[in-house]
Design a protein around this motif. Structure first.
Motif, PDB file in Angstrom:
ATOM      1  N   ARG A 134      10.543  -1.090   1.986  1.00 35.07           N
ATOM      2  CA  ARG A 134       9.331  -0.273   2.153  1.00 35.07           C
ATOM      3  C   ARG A 134       8.557  -0.692   3.403  1.00 35.07           C
ATOM      4  NH1 ARG A 134       8.386  -1.688  -3.093  1.00 35.07           N
ATOM      5  NH2 ARG A 134       6.386  -2.675  -2.572  1.00 35.07           N
ATOM      6  N   TRP A 135       8.648  -1.972   3.774  1.00 30.60           N
ATOM      7  CA  TRP A 135       7.908  -2.454   4.941  1.00 30.60           C
ATOM      8  C   TRP A 135       8.262  -1.658   6.196  1.00 30.60           C
ATOM      9  CZ3 TRP A 135       3.880  -5.613   5.463  1.00 30.60           C
ATOM     10  CH2 TRP A 135       3.581  -6.101   6.748  1.00 30.60           C
ATOM     11  N   PHE A 136       9.503  -1.241   6.296  1.00 28.91           N
ATOM     12  CA  PHE A 136       9.960  -0.525   7.490  1.00 28.91           C
ATOM     13  C   PHE A 136      10.056   0.995   7.290  1.00 28.91           C
ATOM     14  CE2 PHE A 136      11.649  -4.832   7.950  1.00 28.91           C
ATOM     15  CZ  PHE A 136      11.211  -5.148   9.232  1.00 28.91           C
ATOM     16  N   THR A 137       9.821   1.460   6.071  1.00 30.38           N
ATOM     17  CA  THR A 137       9.978   2.903   5.823  1.00 30.38           C
ATOM     18  C   THR A 137       8.730   3.573   5.261  1.00 30.38           C
ATOM     19  OG1 THR A 137      10.878   2.458   3.611  1.00 30.38           O
ATOM     20  CG2 THR A 137      12.467   2.671   5.434  1.00 30.38           C
ATOM     21  N   ASP A 138       7.783   2.785   4.775  1.00 30.82           N
ATOM     22  CA  ASP A 138       6.565   3.344   4.168  1.00 30.82           C
ATOM     23  C   ASP A 138       5.340   2.675   4.783  1.00 30.82           C
ATOM     24  OD1 ASP A 138       4.516   4.328   2.639  1.00 30.82           O
ATOM     25  OD2 ASP A 138       5.242   3.525   0.724  1.00 30.82           O
ATOM     26  N   PRO A 139       4.646   3.356   5.680  1.00 28.64           N
ATOM     27  CA  PRO A 139       3.490   2.750   6.362  1.00 28.64           C
ATOM     28  C   PRO A 139       2.409   2.244   5.419  1.00 28.64           C
ATOM     29  CG  PRO A 139       4.144   4.799   7.439  1.00 28.64           C
ATOM     30  CD  PRO A 139       4.930   4.718   6.173  1.00 28.64           C
ATOM     31  N   ASP A 140       2.273   2.853   4.247  1.00 32.72           N
ATOM     32  CA  ASP A 140       1.228   2.423   3.320  1.00 32.72           C
ATOM     33  C   ASP A 140       1.443   0.993   2.831  1.00 32.72           C
ATOM     34  OD1 ASP A 140      -0.153   4.781   3.482  1.00 32.72           O
ATOM     35  OD2 ASP A 140       0.773   5.678   1.706  1.00 32.72           O
ATOM     36  N   THR A 141       2.682   0.525   2.857  1.00 31.54           N
ATOM     37  CA  THR A 141       2.976  -0.828   2.385  1.00 31.54           C
ATOM     38  C   THR A 141       2.222  -1.872   3.191  1.00 31.54           C
ATOM     39  OG1 THR A 141       5.181  -0.183   1.639  1.00 31.54           O
ATOM     40  CG2 THR A 141       4.824  -2.525   2.041  1.00 31.54           C
ATOM     41  N   ARG A 142       2.053  -1.633   4.478  1.00 30.55           N
ATOM     42  CA  ARG A 142       1.430  -2.630   5.356  1.00 30.55           C
ATOM     43  C   ARG A 142      -0.086  -2.689   5.221  1.00 30.55           C
ATOM     44  NH1 ARG A 142       5.101  -3.045  10.801  1.00 30.55           N
ATOM     45  NH2 ARG A 142       7.114  -2.533   9.823  1.00 30.55           N
ATOM     46  N   GLN A 198      17.358   3.953   9.982  1.00 34.26           N
ATOM     47  CA  GLN A 198      16.065   4.609   9.820  1.00 34.26           C
ATOM     48  C   GLN A 198      14.920   4.012  10.629  1.00 34.26           C
ATOM     49  OE1 GLN A 198      15.125   4.860   5.617  1.00 34.26           O
ATOM     50  NE2 GLN A 198      17.207   5.465   5.088  1.00 34.26           N
ATOM     51  N   SER A 199      15.027   2.744  11.046  1.00 36.81           N
ATOM     52  CA  SER A 199      13.885   2.076  11.661  1.00 36.81           C
ATOM     53  C   SER A 199      14.238   1.460  13.014  1.00 36.81           C
ATOM     54  CB  SER A 199      13.341   0.986  10.723  1.00 36.81           C
ATOM     55  OG  SER A 199      12.380   0.186  11.372  1.00 36.81           O
ATOM     56  N   GLU A 200      13.571   1.927  14.069  1.00 37.94           N
ATOM     57  CA  GLU A 200      13.777   1.367  15.408  1.00 37.94           C
ATOM     58  C   GLU A 200      13.295  -0.072  15.466  1.00 37.94           C
ATOM     59  OE1 GLU A 200      13.088  -0.083  19.266  1.00 37.94           O
ATOM     60  OE2 GLU A 200      11.440   0.445  17.882  1.00 37.94           O
ATOM     61  N   GLU A 201      12.177  -0.358  14.788  1.00 40.26           N
ATOM     62  CA  GLU A 201      11.656  -1.723  14.767  1.00 40.26           C
ATOM     63  C   GLU A 201      12.653  -2.665  14.098  1.00 40.26           C
ATOM     64  OE1 GLU A 201       7.824  -4.302  13.084  1.00 40.26           O
ATOM     65  OE2 GLU A 201       8.278  -2.324  12.255  1.00 40.26           O
ATOM     66  N   PHE A 202      13.236  -2.230  12.990  1.00 31.99           N
ATOM     67  CA  PHE A 202      14.218  -3.070  12.305  1.00 31.99           C
ATOM     68  C   PHE A 202      15.418  -3.324  13.213  1.00 31.99           C
ATOM     69  CE2 PHE A 202      17.866  -3.918   9.603  1.00 31.99           C
ATOM     70  CZ  PHE A 202      17.366  -4.845   8.702  1.00 31.99           C
ATOM     71  N   ARG A 203      15.907  -2.310  13.904  1.00 35.62           N
ATOM     72  CA  ARG A 203      17.061  -2.486  14.805  1.00 35.62           C
ATOM     73  C   ARG A 203      16.748  -3.498  15.894  1.00 35.62           C
ATOM     74  NH1 ARG A 203      17.263   3.174  14.145  1.00 35.62           N
ATOM     75  NH2 ARG A 203      16.189   3.506  16.127  1.00 35.62           N
ATOM     76  N   ARG A 204      15.542  -3.411  16.446  1.00 35.38           N
ATOM     77  CA  ARG A 204      15.162  -4.322  17.526  1.00 35.38           C
ATOM     78  C   ARG A 204      15.109  -5.767  17.032  1.00 35.38           C
ATOM     79  NH1 ARG A 204      10.128  -5.836  18.385  1.00 35.38           N
ATOM     80  NH2 ARG A 204       9.287  -4.006  17.305  1.00 35.38           N
TER      81      ARG A 204
END
Length: 280
Positions: A156-164, A206-212
């Motif tokens: 959820r940290w990388f797919t759901d902004p509300d988690t943060r 799904q997540s560019e941040e995760f890939r980086r």
């Protein structure tokens, strides 16, 4: 396999009579005549109607589903061996044991039941919340409501902004690295075809941040001793996190406390008053 109705009824009655209210965080009361728990109390713990549970003890009703038996096993705080016995009495094959199991050990449940005034949660190795205390729900929201991989905090940290939103903004970059590092270790440990490996595949897609961050090959990033939570009603709380691990099931009990006399301590006390009331 057929249901052993007499055996099932006798086993349920005996386990209910052996349990005491304080074993599951319930008040005893002054007029209790039952030697153990009442049927209605067990029904609440197992998330079913009293009538349904009572019929099982009376050797009546349809064959209970595997999901219902799993709920009863958890509600009665059964060990893995007792859970498997209950499944067989009900005419079902017991679930496969291992690190992906969700049956919480009686020991962890007993501890959690005694933490009514403390934020605490039991999670799987993939960060899926299995159980929370009421104050844990007040702190982070009900994180047991998710389904599929969305149950994992790291996913959820990388797919759901509300988690943060429940975490201090200045900690987001570190937490992102920590989640990626932990998932890399878990996917390597469990291997190809594991749920952890599947989670990695989805996040890479799904997540560019995760890939980086994945490309950085970081390993061994551990949580800070203190975590900062952001609550919409009481503000920022800096809480120390203690972890108790059940190695057989790879479940962790996390308990969050504040230093006495600190501002976070007072805010945590306020949160216990506000509870899960809607905020306006």
């Amino acid at each position: 396999m057929e249901v052993d109705r007499p055996g099932l009824a006798a086993f349920l009655r005996r386990r209910r009579e052996q349990m005491q209210p304080e074993d599951v965080g319930l008040p005893r009361g002054q007029r209790r005549r039952t030697s153990g728990l009442r049927r209605e109390e067990v029904a609440v713990l197992c998330h079913m109607s009293t009538d349904y549970y009572a019929r099982l003890e009376r050797e009546r009703g349809p064959q209970p589903s595997e999901q219902m038996i799993a709920s009863i096993a958890q509600g009665l705080h059964l060990s893995l061996n007792e859970r498997d016995h209950l499944f067989r009495l009900s005419g079902h094959t017991p679930p496969v044991r291992g690190t992906t199991g969700e049956h919480i050990s009686p020991g962890l449940l007993r501890i959690l039941d005694r933490l009514e005034d403390t934020p605490a949660e039991i999670v799987t190795e993939l960060g899926e919340t299995l159980r929370q205390t009421p104050l844990g729900v007040a702190l982070t929201g009900d994180t047991t409501r998710y389904t599929g991989l969305a149950r994992s905090t790291g996913y959820r940290w990388f797919t759901d902004p509300d988690t943060r939103k429940r975490y201090a903004t200045e900690d987001h970059a570190f937490l992102s690295r920590m989640f990626v590092s932990g998932l890399r270790e878990l996917a390597t440990l469990r291997g190809t075809g594991s749920r952890a490996a599947h989670c990695v595949e989805l996040l890479l897609d799904q997540s560019e941040e995760f890939r980086r961050l994945w490309d950085r090959q970081e390993i061994g990033i551990r949580p800070h001793e203190a975590k900062r939570f952001v609550h919409p009603g009481v503000g920022v709380l800096e809480l120390n996190c203690q972890r108790l691990l059940d190695p057989d099931q790879s479940h962790s009990l996390f308990v969050y406390t504040a230093a006495p006399g600190s501002e976070s301590y007072e805010r945590l006390r306020l949160l216990s008053v506000i509870g899960t009331q809607p905020l306006h």
